[in-house]
Scaffold this active site. Structure first.
Site, PDB file in Angstrom:
ATOM      1  N   ARG A 102      -3.245 -14.454  -2.175  1.00  0.00           N
ATOM      2  CA  ARG A 102      -3.496 -13.256  -2.987  1.00  0.00           C
ATOM      3  C   ARG A 102      -4.987 -13.064  -3.251  1.00  0.00           C
ATOM      4  O   ARG A 102      -5.427 -11.969  -3.601  1.00  0.00           O
ATOM      5  CB  ARG A 102      -2.741 -13.335  -4.322  1.00  0.00           C
ATOM      6  CG  ARG A 102      -3.189 -14.465  -5.210  1.00  0.00           C
ATOM      7  CD  ARG A 102      -2.407 -14.620  -6.498  1.00  0.00           C
ATOM      8  NE  ARG A 102      -2.810 -15.878  -7.152  1.00  0.00           N
ATOM      9  CZ  ARG A 102      -2.337 -17.068  -6.842  1.00  0.00           C
ATOM     10  NH1 ARG A 102      -1.410 -17.181  -5.925  1.00  0.00           N
ATOM     11  NH2 ARG A 102      -2.787 -18.162  -7.427  1.00  0.00           N
ATOM     12  N   GLY A 133      -4.080  -7.534 -11.110  1.00  0.00           N
ATOM     13  CA  GLY A 133      -3.854  -8.964 -11.237  1.00  0.00           C
ATOM     14  C   GLY A 133      -3.600  -9.244 -12.705  1.00  0.00           C
ATOM     15  O   GLY A 133      -3.470  -8.313 -13.512  1.00  0.00           O
ATOM     16  N   GLN A 134      -3.599 -10.516 -13.057  1.00  0.00           N
ATOM     17  CA  GLN A 134      -3.290 -10.827 -14.458  1.00  0.00           C
ATOM     18  C   GLN A 134      -4.425 -10.468 -15.407  1.00  0.00           C
ATOM     19  O   GLN A 134      -4.223 -10.385 -16.605  1.00  0.00           O
ATOM     20  CB  GLN A 134      -2.887 -12.279 -14.596  1.00  0.00           C
ATOM     21  CG  GLN A 134      -3.842 -13.254 -13.964  1.00  0.00           C
ATOM     22  CD  GLN A 134      -3.339 -14.664 -14.100  1.00  0.00           C
ATOM     23  OE1 GLN A 134      -2.898 -15.061 -15.162  1.00  0.00           O
ATOM     24  NE2 GLN A 134      -3.398 -15.434 -13.028  1.00  0.00           N
ATOM     25  N   PHE A 135      -5.638 -10.233 -14.866  1.00  0.00           N
ATOM     26  CA  PHE A 135      -6.761  -9.967 -15.767  1.00  0.00           C
ATOM     27  C   PHE A 135      -7.234  -8.522 -15.745  1.00  0.00           C
ATOM     28  O   PHE A 135      -8.189  -8.169 -16.404  1.00  0.00           O
ATOM     29  CB  PHE A 135      -7.931 -10.901 -15.450  1.00  0.00           C
ATOM     30  CG  PHE A 135      -7.537 -12.345 -15.578  1.00  0.00           C
ATOM     31  CD1 PHE A 135      -7.242 -12.884 -16.822  1.00  0.00           C
ATOM     32  CD2 PHE A 135      -7.440 -13.152 -14.466  1.00  0.00           C
ATOM     33  CE1 PHE A 135      -6.857 -14.212 -16.949  1.00  0.00           C
ATOM     34  CE2 PHE A 135      -7.057 -14.476 -14.582  1.00  0.00           C
ATOM     35  CZ  PHE A 135      -6.763 -15.015 -15.833  1.00  0.00           C
ATOM     36  N   GLY A 136      -6.596  -7.692 -14.950  1.00  0.00           N
ATOM     37  CA  GLY A 136      -7.025  -6.292 -14.936  1.00  0.00           C
ATOM     38  C   GLY A 136      -6.611  -5.580 -13.660  1.00  0.00           C
ATOM     39  O   GLY A 136      -5.843  -6.111 -12.860  1.00  0.00           O
ATOM     40  N   GLU A 137      -7.152  -4.362 -13.510  1.00  0.00           N
ATOM     41  CA  GLU A 137      -6.782  -3.530 -12.371  1.00  0.00           C
ATOM     42  C   GLU A 137      -7.937  -3.435 -11.380  1.00  0.00           C
ATOM     43  O   GLU A 137      -9.091  -3.577 -11.758  1.00  0.00           O
ATOM     44  CB  GLU A 137      -6.458  -2.120 -12.852  1.00  0.00           C
ATOM     45  CG  GLU A 137      -5.228  -2.042 -13.732  1.00  0.00           C
ATOM     46  CD  GLU A 137      -5.012  -0.635 -14.236  1.00  0.00           C
ATOM     47  OE1 GLU A 137      -3.921  -0.104 -14.029  1.00  0.00           O
ATOM     48  OE2 GLU A 137      -5.955  -0.081 -14.837  1.00  0.00           O
ATOM     49  N   ASP A 175     -12.737 -13.620  -5.204  1.00  0.00           N
ATOM     50  CA  ASP A 175     -12.503 -14.192  -6.543  1.00  0.00           C
ATOM     51  C   ASP A 175     -12.957 -15.628  -6.711  1.00  0.00           C
ATOM     52  O   ASP A 175     -12.458 -16.334  -7.596  1.00  0.00           O
ATOM     53  CB  ASP A 175     -11.010 -14.095  -6.914  1.00  0.00           C
ATOM     54  CG  ASP A 175     -10.617 -12.660  -7.251  1.00  0.00           C
ATOM     55  OD1 ASP A 175     -11.518 -11.797  -7.299  1.00  0.00           O
ATOM     56  OD2 ASP A 175      -9.424 -12.403  -7.458  1.00  0.00           O
ATOM     57  N   LYS A 200     -13.280  -3.891  -9.841  1.00  0.00           N
ATOM     58  CA  LYS A 200     -12.307  -4.682 -10.595  1.00  0.00           C
ATOM     59  C   LYS A 200     -12.594  -4.445 -12.064  1.00  0.00           C
ATOM     60  O   LYS A 200     -13.713  -4.696 -12.527  1.00  0.00           O
ATOM     61  CB  LYS A 200     -12.527  -6.150 -10.236  1.00  0.00           C
ATOM     62  CG  LYS A 200     -11.417  -7.043 -10.625  1.00  0.00           C
ATOM     63  CD  LYS A 200     -11.611  -8.416  -9.994  1.00  0.00           C
ATOM     64  CE  LYS A 200     -10.370  -9.221 -10.180  1.00  0.00           C
ATOM     65  NZ  LYS A 200     -10.067 -10.093  -9.089  1.00  0.00           N
ATOM     66  N   GLY A 202      -4.409  -2.055  -7.047  1.00  0.00           N
ATOM     67  CA  GLY A 202      -3.486  -3.100  -7.477  1.00  0.00           C
ATOM     68  C   GLY A 202      -3.926  -3.656  -8.805  1.00  0.00           C
ATOM     69  O   GLY A 202      -4.898  -3.189  -9.407  1.00  0.00           O
ATOM     70  N   ASP A 258      -9.151 -21.165  -7.264  1.00  0.00           N
ATOM     71  CA  ASP A 258      -7.929 -20.343  -7.239  1.00  0.00           C
ATOM     72  C   ASP A 258      -7.694 -19.809  -5.827  1.00  0.00           C
ATOM     73  O   ASP A 258      -7.459 -18.617  -5.627  1.00  0.00           O
ATOM     74  CB  ASP A 258      -8.068 -19.194  -8.254  1.00  0.00           C
ATOM     75  CG  ASP A 258      -6.740 -18.504  -8.538  1.00  0.00           C
ATOM     76  OD1 ASP A 258      -5.694 -19.010  -8.072  1.00  0.00           O
ATOM     77  OD2 ASP A 258      -6.747 -17.458  -9.207  1.00  0.00           O
TER      78      ASP A 258
HETATM   79  P1  ATP Z   1      -4.881 -12.598  -9.946  1.00  0.00           P
HETATM   80  O1  ATP Z   1      -6.224 -12.046 -10.296  1.00  0.00           O
HETATM   81  O2  ATP Z   1      -3.916 -12.532 -11.047  1.00  0.00           O
HETATM   82  O3  ATP Z   1      -4.964 -13.937  -9.287  1.00  0.00           O
HETATM   83  P2  ATP Z   1      -4.844 -10.859  -7.703  1.00  0.00           P
HETATM   84  O4  ATP Z   1      -5.914 -11.664  -7.064  1.00  0.00           O
HETATM   85  O5  ATP Z   1      -3.749 -10.323  -6.837  1.00  0.00           O
HETATM   86  O6  ATP Z   1      -4.183 -11.650  -8.889  1.00  0.00           O
HETATM   87  P3  ATP Z   1      -6.755  -8.830  -8.288  1.00  0.00           P
HETATM   88  O7  ATP Z   1      -7.882  -9.638  -7.746  1.00  0.00           O
HETATM   89  O8  ATP Z   1      -6.946  -8.158  -9.593  1.00  0.00           O
HETATM   90  O9  ATP Z   1      -5.452  -9.644  -8.498  1.00  0.00           O
HETATM   91  O10 ATP Z   1      -6.376  -7.768  -7.181  1.00  0.00           O
HETATM   92  C1  ATP Z   1      -5.240  -6.945  -7.301  1.00  0.00           C
HETATM   93  C2  ATP Z   1      -5.002  -6.246  -5.968  1.00  0.00           C
HETATM   94  O11 ATP Z   1      -6.041  -5.293  -5.739  1.00  0.00           O
HETATM   95  C3  ATP Z   1      -5.048  -7.169  -4.763  1.00  0.00           C
HETATM   96  O12 ATP Z   1      -3.788  -7.722  -4.532  1.00  0.00           O
HETATM   97  C4  ATP Z   1      -5.479  -6.229  -3.661  1.00  0.00           C
HETATM   98  O13 ATP Z   1      -4.374  -5.552  -3.129  1.00  0.00           O
HETATM   99  C5  ATP Z   1      -6.364  -5.241  -4.366  1.00  0.00           C
HETATM  100  N1  ATP Z   1      -7.794  -5.574  -4.196  1.00  0.00           N
HETATM  101  C6  ATP Z   1      -8.519  -6.430  -4.939  1.00  0.00           C
HETATM  102  N2  ATP Z   1      -9.808  -6.482  -4.528  1.00  0.00           N
HETATM  103  C7  ATP Z   1      -9.895  -5.638  -3.481  1.00  0.00           C
HETATM  104  C8  ATP Z   1     -10.969  -5.245  -2.589  1.00  0.00           C
HETATM  105  N3  ATP Z   1     -12.198  -5.754  -2.711  1.00  0.00           N
HETATM  106  N4  ATP Z   1     -10.695  -4.377  -1.607  1.00  0.00           N
HETATM  107  C9  ATP Z   1      -9.449  -3.878  -1.478  1.00  0.00           C
HETATM  108  N5  ATP Z   1      -8.396  -4.193  -2.261  1.00  0.00           N
HETATM  109  C10 ATP Z   1      -8.607  -5.054  -3.255  1.00  0.00           C
END
Ligand code: ATP
Length: 525
Positions: free
Chosen positions: A379, A264-268, A393, A283, A262, A375
């Protein structure tokens, strides 16, 4: 045997369930945990092993100074070596610990099993001294009554499956939980003059003898004790391996990014493998989103935060862009997606409350550590097997916000999680654990609505204005009133009047205890 001969199961509620006791016990447990963490942090760097020592033909390791050789431990879980310096072993294997002064990763020699006669590092939380109660497969010390029921009712346990656990409400006492006809019964294990008993007329010098006796005949128990309850999953190790505990800047070449999970706003975020052995989440941060030094400062704090309901930060790659943050991998992704996908198809109110209680538990730990999330939202909670939830996070928002102050200000409404943020944080930039409590109320709303956007039909600006007039979201459909009351408590205007996470945790955990209808599947006596 007639009913007269049967023991009455122990009723925990009758024994003690007052909120004060519970709160102070939890506080004590947290204090204990934080003490443990302090010790871990102060431990010396683990000595580097010659990478060949795990090979059967390798030369023997020089003995580290100050250890007592010969202490035998038994493996409680399977473990597959992640580096050339650690040992693979299976549950039940015997390991001789050669040096336990090396922190959370000990040096041991395998006595039995696949690695017999080789030396290497082992995760200390995967073993227990031979013949000790901790080594018994039926001993689940830190398991709550509610979790004992969940474990015993899980797939793979047959009639008579059992476990012995520490009593939640009576310090120093033990309980026996047994699976019988699809229900779980709980018995109090008492101790008098050094002997254990369920019934006063039959006592035993050790728990092992008690268990052996009731494995041969029920003698008043609902059923003969059968196999020990199956353990759900091995615990998290402390860091990825012995050498990432302190040197946690790792070579990015040791990572293989396999599947995009997935963004988020700061990366993949990617599913990946470290060292070709260990599944991890990686991340990747968009170039320029944060300063490496700033991030490392925060990450030093973040990596010290260890709790079963917090995502563990394993390692980082900060020497070049993009910065990588390596954490434990959670099979079911974010709670928000999990809730939205399910929409109540399999998740019931008991699951929803249980998930909220887990988040509160992780947050109560942060509260106790004087750490602010900033935060908290569905999500940023991740889900593993069996609805296990962990807060992710934590602390990252602070680094992002510092580095992206202009971004936040300029694009307020799109980047800033306005609908999750407490009024004092929005208006005066006053973030505290109490603003996290406000966000928790919103997260509870997300859980109860299966991931619905808070303040539906309102823009961020409209929501902020609406709240400032004293309005609060009403009780969502199918949400029990007591849960909405918890949300309203979290959204109190005055921060001081909002509950602590410790209180929220026990309120949610006690919710099960109070609402006996939610436990129709397991016996209560
Ligand atoms: P933002 O960082 O903008 O608040 P977010 O928390 O959804 O948004 P990310 O933390 O970058 O963004 O995560 C993006 C997606 O990646 C998540 O919604 C989740 O589905 C998946 N993900 C993130 N971390 C993990 C992990 N440790 N294990 C499994 N999936 C993960």
């Amino acid at each position: 045997m007639g009913s007269k001969g049967k023991f009455s199961c122990w009723d925990r509620v009758a024994a003690c369930c007052c909120c004060c006791c519970k709160a102070s016990q939890q506080a004590e447990q947290e204090r204990q945990r934080s003490k443990d963490i302090t010790i871990i942090q102060n431990q010396a760097v683990a000595p580097k092993l010659d990478s060949q020592v795990t090979q059967p033909s390798a030369r023997p390791l020089p003995s580290p100074p100050g250890f007592v050789e010969g202490t035998r431990y038994v493996a409680l879980f399977d473990y597959t070596a992640r580096t050339a310096d650690d040992l693979t072993f299976n549950t039940g294997d015997v390991l001789e610990v050669l040096d336990s002064s090396t922190g959370e990763w000990w040096i041991a020699r395998a006595v039995t099993g696949i690695s017999a006669n080789t030396k290497g590092y082992i995760p200390a939380n995967y073993v227990a001294p031979v013949e000790s109660i901790d080594a018994e497969p039926w001993y689940f010390p830190d398991t709550k009554r509610q979790d004992a029921e969940k474990l015993l009712l899980a797939e793979g346990n047959a009639e008579g499956a059992f476990l012995v656990r520490n009593s939640e409400s009576l310090k120093g006492e033990l309980s026996l939980s047994v699976l019988h006809q699809g229900r779980v019964k709980h018995y109090k294990l008492q101790k008098q003059d050094g002997n254990y008993f369920v019934s006063k007329n039959k006592s035993f010098p050790t728990l092992k003898e008690l268990v052996e006796y009731y494995s041969r005949q029920p003698d008043g128990l609902c059923v003969c004790l059968g196999e020990p309850c199956r353990k759900m999953e091995a615990p998290q190790t402390y860091g990825l391996s012995y050498n990432t505990v302190d040197q946690w800047e790792i070579d990015r070449k040791s990572l293989k990014l396999q599947k995009r999970l997935g963004a988020g706003q700061f990366g993949e975020v990617f599913e990946g493998v470290w060292n070709d052995t260990t599944p991890v989440a990686v991340k990747t941060l968009k170039a320029g989103t944060m300063d490496a030094a700033e991030f490392l400062g925060e990450a030093q704090l973040m990596k010290k935060l260890r709790h079963p309901k917090l995502i563990q930060l394993y390692a980082v790659c900060t020497l070049e862009e993009p910065i990588y943050i390596i954490t434990e991998l959670m099979k079911n992704g974010s709670l928000l997606e999990y809730l939205k996908k399910d929409k109540g198809a399999t998740l019931r109110i008991t699951h929803q409350i249980e998930m909220a209680a887990q988040v509160a538990s992780g947050m109560a730990y942060l509260e106790q550590q004087n750490y602010i999330h900033r935060d908290l939202a569905a999500r940023n909670v991740l889900v593993g097997e069996n609805n296990v939830c962990k807060v992710a996070d934590f602390g990252l928002a602070r680094v992002f916000m510092k580095e992206n102050e202009n971004v936040y200000e300029a694009k307020e409404g799109s980047k800033f999680p306005v609908k999750w943020t407490a009024p004092e944080a929005i208006h005066d930039n006053k973030f505290s654990i109490k603003s996290d409590v406000w966000s928790f109320g919103i997260l509870l709303y997300e859980i109860m609505t299966f991931g619905q956007m808070p303040y539906p039909n309102m823009s961020n600006m409209q929501a902020v204005t609406w709240i400032s007039k004293g309005n609060r979201m009403s009780c969502p459909a199918n949400c029990p009133k007591p849960l909405h009351n918890i949300m309203l408590d979290c959204w109190k205007e005055k921060e001081k009047e909002r509950p602590t996470f410790e209180t929220l945790q026990w309120q949610l955990e006690e919710y099960f205890e109070m609402d006996s209808s939610s436990y129709a599947d397991s016996a209560r006596y």
